[in-house]
Motif scaffolding. Structure first.
Motif, PDB file in Angstrom:
ATOM      1  N   VAL A  33      13.259  46.297  14.262  1.00  0.00           N
ATOM      2  CA  VAL A  33      13.009  44.754  14.560  1.00  0.00           C
ATOM      3  C   VAL A  33      11.966  44.448  13.246  1.00  0.00           C
ATOM      4  O   VAL A  33      11.012  45.015  12.987  1.00  0.00           O
ATOM      5  N   VAL A  34      12.608  43.184  12.876  1.00  0.00           N
ATOM      6  CA  VAL A  34      11.857  42.420  11.819  1.00  0.00           C
ATOM      7  C   VAL A  34      11.202  41.269  12.679  1.00  0.00           C
ATOM      8  O   VAL A  34      12.012  40.691  13.419  1.00  0.00           O
ATOM      9  N   CYS A  35      10.042  40.997  12.222  1.00  0.00           N
ATOM     10  CA  CYS A  35       9.226  39.581  12.768  1.00  0.00           C
ATOM     11  C   CYS A  35       8.334  39.140  11.913  1.00  0.00           C
ATOM     12  O   CYS A  35       8.195  39.705  10.773  1.00  0.00           O
ATOM     13  N   GLY A  36       7.558  37.918  12.295  1.00  0.00           N
ATOM     14  CA  GLY A  36       6.337  37.532  11.443  1.00  0.00           C
ATOM     15  C   GLY A  36       5.199  38.245  11.720  1.00  0.00           C
ATOM     16  O   GLY A  36       4.024  37.950  10.992  1.00  0.00           O
ATOM     17  N   GLY A  37       5.190  39.389  12.368  1.00  0.00           N
ATOM     18  CA  GLY A  37       4.140  40.113  12.625  1.00  0.00           C
ATOM     19  C   GLY A  37       2.916  39.747  13.202  1.00  0.00           C
ATOM     20  O   GLY A  37       1.903  40.456  13.442  1.00  0.00           O
ATOM     21  N   LEU A  38       2.638  38.837  13.666  1.00  0.00           N
ATOM     22  CA  LEU A  38       1.307  38.015  14.474  1.00  0.00           C
ATOM     23  C   LEU A  38       1.815  38.361  15.958  1.00  0.00           C
ATOM     24  O   LEU A  38       2.194  39.476  16.401  1.00  0.00           O
ATOM     25  N   GLN A  47       5.932  45.586  20.505  1.00  0.00           N
ATOM     26  CA  GLN A  47       5.484  46.458  21.487  1.00  0.00           C
ATOM     27  C   GLN A  47       6.629  47.060  22.228  1.00  0.00           C
ATOM     28  O   GLN A  47       6.746  48.242  22.308  1.00  0.00           O
ATOM     29  N   GLY A  48       7.752  46.212  22.574  1.00  0.00           N
ATOM     30  CA  GLY A  48       9.016  46.959  23.341  1.00  0.00           C
ATOM     31  C   GLY A  48       9.387  48.083  22.641  1.00  0.00           C
ATOM     32  O   GLY A  48       9.798  48.928  22.812  1.00  0.00           O
ATOM     33  N   ALA A  49       9.843  47.465  21.130  1.00  0.00           N
ATOM     34  CA  ALA A  49      10.334  48.601  20.089  1.00  0.00           C
ATOM     35  C   ALA A  49       9.536  49.568  20.115  1.00  0.00           C
ATOM     36  O   ALA A  49      10.060  50.712  19.800  1.00  0.00           O
ATOM     37  N   SER A  50       8.326  49.297  19.750  1.00  0.00           N
ATOM     38  CA  SER A  50       7.428  50.606  19.484  1.00  0.00           C
ATOM     39  C   SER A  50       7.546  51.788  20.636  1.00  0.00           C
ATOM     40  O   SER A  50       7.394  52.732  20.475  1.00  0.00           O
ATOM     41  N   GLU A  51       7.015  51.037  21.796  1.00  0.00           N
ATOM     42  CA  GLU A  51       7.059  51.871  23.034  1.00  0.00           C
ATOM     43  C   GLU A  51       8.408  52.781  23.293  1.00  0.00           C
ATOM     44  O   GLU A  51       8.393  53.915  23.747  1.00  0.00           O
ATOM     45  N   ALA A  52       9.555  52.067  22.651  1.00  0.00           N
ATOM     46  CA  ALA A  52      10.774  52.865  22.767  1.00  0.00           C
ATOM     47  C   ALA A  52      11.101  53.734  21.458  1.00  0.00           C
ATOM     48  O   ALA A  52      12.156  54.321  21.366  1.00  0.00           O
ATOM     49  N   GLY A  53      10.042  54.014  20.807  1.00  0.00           N
ATOM     50  CA  GLY A  53      10.174  54.816  19.579  1.00  0.00           C
ATOM     51  C   GLY A  53      11.051  54.229  18.381  1.00  0.00           C
ATOM     52  O   GLY A  53      11.363  54.844  17.422  1.00  0.00           O
ATOM     53  N   GLY A  54      10.972  52.915  18.273  1.00  0.00           N
ATOM     54  CA  GLY A  54      11.673  52.120  17.125  1.00  0.00           C
ATOM     55  C   GLY A  54      10.770  51.850  16.065  1.00  0.00           C
ATOM     56  O   GLY A  54       9.450  51.975  16.090  1.00  0.00           O
ATOM     57  N   HIS A  55      11.293  51.166  14.896  1.00  0.00           N
ATOM     58  CA  HIS A  55      10.465  50.787  13.785  1.00  0.00           C
ATOM     59  C   HIS A  55      10.484  49.350  13.816  1.00  0.00           C
ATOM     60  O   HIS A  55      11.364  48.673  14.172  1.00  0.00           O
ATOM     61  N   THR A  56       9.272  48.926  13.453  1.00  0.00           N
ATOM     62  CA  THR A  56       8.979  47.589  13.333  1.00  0.00           C
ATOM     63  C   THR A  56       8.516  47.014  12.067  1.00  0.00           C
ATOM     64  O   THR A  56       7.581  47.803  11.358  1.00  0.00           O
ATOM     65  N   ILE A  57       8.862  45.988  11.637  1.00  0.00           N
ATOM     66  CA  ILE A  57       8.405  45.456  10.357  1.00  0.00           C
ATOM     67  C   ILE A  57       7.842  44.182  10.502  1.00  0.00           C
ATOM     68  O   ILE A  57       8.592  43.161  11.275  1.00  0.00           O
TER      69      ILE A  57
END
Length: 147
Positions: A33-38, A47-57
């Motif tokens: 997941v790439v997003c604006g970070g705020l 949050q959804g990605a993190s809780e599922a073990g994914g990487h976020t930028i």
């Protein structure tokens, strides 16, 4: 694949849940997941990605990486304000827009400029946006269109 998730900074409860589900599904399918970070849609997707073990930028508008929401794994400070929206889109292979207004519309525009497929889940109506009804349809749409 990297998917840019864009949308409202102050979303409704339904949009927040949709963004969280989009993030979860992307992570479960092995995407970043790439997003604006705020906050708002950005935080919910992370949050959804993190809780599922994914990487976020998170590609942040300001100069402080610590301003990122707590679910951003990799924070990138730009100091560019809203101009960072181009970078959010450029760093994804596709875009999912959830809810949103002016800032989201700028990201939708950049999606067209940079030829990124874009799914809209309750997002503003705009050219090149494929309206979908569910988070799963949004993820399915971008997966099929990225070669």
């Amino acid at each position: 694949m990297r998917v840019s998730v864009v949308g409202a900074s102050a979303p409704s409860a339904d949009a927040t849940e949709n963004a969280r589900e989009v993030g979860r599904l992307l992570a479960e399918r092995g995407h970043t997941v790439v997003c604006g970070g705020l906050g708002g849609v950005m935080e919910a997707a992370c949050q959804g990605a993190s809780e599922a073990g994914g990487h976020t930028i998170g590609v942040l508008p300001g100069e402080d990486r610590n301003a990122a929401n707590e679910y951003v794994e990799t924070a990138i400070a730009t100091g560019l304000g809203h101009a960072r929206n181009a970078l959010v889109v450029m760093n994804g292979d596709a875009v999912i827009a959830v809810d949103g207004a002016g800032g989201t519309l700028s990201e939708v525009g950049f999606s067209s400029v940079y030829d990124r497929p874009i799914a809209g889940l309750g997002a503003p109506d705009a050219p090149h946006v494929e309206a979908v009804e569910t988070p799963a349809e949004a993820v399915d749409y971008v997966e099929v269109r990225v070669e």
